[in-house]
Scaffold this active site. Structure first.
Site, PDB file in Angstrom:
ATOM      1  N   GLU A 197      -2.399  -4.909  -1.483  1.00 30.55           N
ATOM      2  CA  GLU A 197      -2.026  -5.837  -0.411  1.00 30.55           C
ATOM      3  C   GLU A 197      -2.517  -7.270  -0.617  1.00 30.55           C
ATOM      4  OE1 GLU A 197       0.213  -5.297   1.861  1.00 30.55           O
ATOM      5  OE2 GLU A 197       0.400  -3.136   1.956  1.00 30.55           O
ATOM      6  N   HIS A 226       4.644   1.072   4.113  1.00 29.55           N
ATOM      7  CA  HIS A 226       3.218   0.844   3.804  1.00 29.55           C
ATOM      8  C   HIS A 226       2.314   1.376   4.917  1.00 29.55           C
ATOM      9  CE1 HIS A 226       3.147  -3.453   5.780  1.00 29.55           C
ATOM     10  NE2 HIS A 226       3.538  -2.508   6.618  1.00 29.55           N
ATOM     11  N   ASP A 266      -6.878  -5.904   3.276  1.00 27.63           N
ATOM     12  CA  ASP A 266      -6.903  -6.289   4.695  1.00 27.63           C
ATOM     13  C   ASP A 266      -8.001  -5.562   5.461  1.00 27.63           C
ATOM     14  OD1 ASP A 266      -3.873  -4.476   5.682  1.00 27.63           O
ATOM     15  OD2 ASP A 266      -5.952  -3.816   5.796  1.00 27.63           O
ATOM     16  N   HIS A 284       0.808  -1.214   0.000  1.00 25.26           N
ATOM     17  CA  HIS A 284       0.000   0.000   0.000  1.00 25.26           C
ATOM     18  C   HIS A 284       0.849   1.274   0.000  1.00 25.26           C
ATOM     19  CE1 HIS A 284      -4.340   1.333   1.180  1.00 25.26           C
ATOM     20  NE2 HIS A 284      -3.955   1.781   0.003  1.00 25.26           N
ATOM     21  N   ASP A 315      -2.524   3.928   7.848  1.00 32.51           N
ATOM     22  CA  ASP A 315      -1.373   4.154   6.946  1.00 32.51           C
ATOM     23  C   ASP A 315      -0.936   5.610   6.969  1.00 32.51           C
ATOM     24  OD1 ASP A 315      -2.260   1.785   4.257  1.00 32.51           O
ATOM     25  OD2 ASP A 315      -2.026   1.558   6.420  1.00 32.51           O
ATOM     26  N   HIS A 340      -6.111  -0.344   8.623  1.00 30.12           N
ATOM     27  CA  HIS A 340      -5.078   0.573   9.130  1.00 30.12           C
ATOM     28  C   HIS A 340      -5.219   1.958   8.519  1.00 30.12           C
ATOM     29  CE1 HIS A 340      -3.521  -3.606   8.718  1.00 30.12           C
ATOM     30  NE2 HIS A 340      -3.158  -3.429   9.978  1.00 30.12           N
ATOM     31  N   ASP A 387      -7.444  -1.477   0.442  1.00 37.09           N
ATOM     32  CA  ASP A 387      -6.481  -2.431   0.998  1.00 37.09           C
ATOM     33  C   ASP A 387      -7.301  -3.651   1.402  1.00 37.09           C
ATOM     34  OD1 ASP A 387      -3.857  -2.138   3.517  1.00 37.09           O
ATOM     35  OD2 ASP A 387      -4.887  -3.920   2.763  1.00 37.09           O
ATOM     36  N   ASP A 408      -9.494   0.256   4.646  1.00 31.55           N
ATOM     37  CA  ASP A 408      -8.297  -0.353   5.227  1.00 31.55           C
ATOM     38  C   ASP A 408      -8.565  -0.689   6.696  1.00 31.55           C
ATOM     39  OD1 ASP A 408      -4.894   0.624   4.398  1.00 31.55           O
ATOM     40  OD2 ASP A 408      -5.530  -0.917   5.844  1.00 31.55           O
TER      41      ASP A 408
HETATM   42  N1  LIG Z   1       0.475   0.593  11.546  1.00 31.55           N
HETATM   43  C1  LIG Z   1       1.322  -0.528  11.219  1.00 31.55           C
HETATM   44  C2  LIG Z   1       0.714  -1.388  10.113  1.00 31.55           C
HETATM   45  C3  LIG Z   1       0.671  -0.759   8.781  1.00 31.55           C
HETATM   46  C4  LIG Z   1      -0.128  -1.615   7.794  1.00 31.55           C
HETATM   47  C5  LIG Z   1       0.027  -1.144   6.389  1.00 31.55           C
HETATM   48  B1  LIG Z   1      -1.146  -1.576   5.389  1.00 31.55           B
HETATM   49  O1  LIG Z   1      -2.370  -0.923   5.796  1.00 31.55           O
HETATM   50  O2  LIG Z   1      -0.818  -1.110   4.080  1.00 31.55           O
HETATM   51  O3  LIG Z   1      -1.341  -2.979   5.408  1.00 31.55           O
HETATM   52  C6  LIG Z   1       1.448  -1.482  12.429  1.00 31.55           C
HETATM   53  C7  LIG Z   1       2.458  -1.022  13.405  1.00 31.55           C
HETATM   54  N2  LIG Z   1       2.619  -1.898  14.581  1.00 31.55           N
HETATM   55  C8  LIG Z   1       2.839  -3.335  14.261  1.00 31.55           C
HETATM   56  C9  LIG Z   1       3.161  -4.136  15.542  1.00 31.55           C
HETATM   57  C10 LIG Z   1       2.083  -3.981  16.586  1.00 31.55           C
HETATM   58  C11 LIG Z   1       1.757  -2.516  16.830  1.00 31.55           C
HETATM   59  C12 LIG Z   1       1.442  -1.806  15.507  1.00 31.55           C
HETATM   60  C13 LIG Z   1       2.673   0.018  10.787  1.00 31.55           C
HETATM   61  O4  LIG Z   1       3.556  -0.770  10.476  1.00 31.55           O
HETATM   62  O5  LIG Z   1       2.825   1.252  10.756  1.00 31.55           O
HETATM   63 MN   LIG Z   2      -3.967  -2.438   5.954  1.00 28.94          MN
HETATM   64 MN   LIG Z   3      -3.058  -0.138   3.769  1.00 26.59          MN
HETATM   65 MN   LIG Z   4       2.112  -4.025   2.904  1.00 26.33          MN
END
Ligand SMILES: N[C@](CCCC[B-](O)(O)O)(CCN1CCCCC1)C(=O)O
Ligand SMILES: [Mn+2]
Ligand SMILES: [Mn+2]
Ligand SMILES: [Mn+2]
Length: 301
Positions: free
Chosen positions: A270, A138, A227, A98, A125, A123, A225, A121
């Protein structure tokens, strides 16, 4: 007419894992032909190959991982999406990570500076170089598009053309502390799974559209996304989170956005078939194709 482009996952490009060929699976599942059957003139300009930056040549910048390869891929994507949009085509980008949304939405905003973004999503992001805990880019594209957070030289090409009132989220259920603060401080509207349960997807989509596109006059960029869907529906994805959208809720969003007649660009992101057994991978690829068809006019009747 529509345009289909199929992009590798920049993490794969950087990591040279070569394991995730999500986009190619969507093509091999027949998506271009399926869209043609909906009446779209499909111009599939192939899988974008990018010369890979070996991981040893792309060390982290601060916490950010694979910054140079992600930046290079996204910059190339911004150009291609912008070019197709300027030709009056509807760029369909199949990911892949993403982080690519930095490219696709930059491209859309170049042609449609008043475009609004519907970000579906689990998340947000929207982490910045300061708030990210994983350093995975991402989790950050929205912050670069909005011009939020400390400057990162590598991504200075991303013009902060997106305004906070022009983005709305649907499906959130895994938002980091720093992201919550950003959403609050910038007044960014988000419909989490709580609101989906409370109001139902029909009302949520209507409220989301009323927020970013009240007169339904603005072009819409839908960045989906997979997910956002429940892992039982789309299991083969990088960051699955329980308690997601049902198959129908996900498709309803796409159908309702298509019905506005405002859709100018679409991302289906994703899908990562390398992350699950072949049955789950096939299921996730099929859902990706189905979401794309729904966003591009396939109706139930
Ligand atoms: N917010 C997260 C996940 C991002 C997902 C990206 B997507 O939407 O494109 O799939 C999670 C950060 N973190 C991971 C461990 C546990 C606490 C949150 C991050 O890595 O920043
Ligand atoms: Mn996501
Ligand atoms: Mn995403
Ligand atoms: Mn990803």
């Amino acid at each position: 007419s529509s345009v289909s482009r199929f992009l590798p996952d920049p993490k794969t490009v950087a990591a040279k894992l070569g394991v995730d060929k999500g986009p190619i699976h969507l093509v091999e599942a027949g998506l271009p032909k399926q869209l043609a059957e909906l009446g779209w003139k499909v111009q599939f300009d192939g899988h974008h190959q990018f010369e890979e930056i070996p991981t040893e040549d792309d060390p982290p910048i601060g916490k950010l991982k694979n910054p140079r390869s992600v930046s290079r891929v996204c910059q190339a994507v911004a150009k291609v999406v912008g070019d197709h949009a300027k030709k009056g085509q509807l760029p369909l980008t199949l990911g892949g990570d993403h982080s690519l949304a930095m490219g696709t939405i930059s491209g859309t905003l170049e042609k449609y500076p008043d475009a609004c973004v519907i970000w579906v999503d689990a998340h947000a992001d929207i982490n910045t170089a300061e708030t990210t805990d994983s350093g995975n880019i991402h989790g950050m594209p929205a912050s670069f598009l909005l011009g939020i957070g400390p400057k990162v030289e590598e991504f200075s090409w991303v013009k902060p053309l997106l305004k906070p009132h022009r983005i709305v989220y649907i499906g959130l259920r895994d938002v980091d502390q720093g992201e919550r603060r950003i959403l609050r401080e910038h007044g960014i509207k988000a419909f989490s799974m709580h609101e989906v349960d409370k109001y139902g997807i029909g009302r949520v989509v209507e409220m989301a559209l009323d927020h970013v596109n009240p007169g339904r006059k603005l072009p819409i960029h839908l960045s989906f996304d997979v997910d956002a869907l429940d892992p039982s529906v789309a299991p083969s994805t990088g960051t699955p989170v329980r308690g997601g959208l049902t198959f129908r809720e996900g498709h309803y969003i796409c159908e309702a956005v298509y019905e506005t007649g405002c859709l100018v660009a679409l991302d289906i992101m994703e899908v990562n078939p390398s992350l699950a057994d072949s049955e789950s991978a096939k299921q996730t690829v099929a859902v990706g194709c189905s979401l794309a068809r729904s966003a591009l006019g396939e109706t139930l009747l």
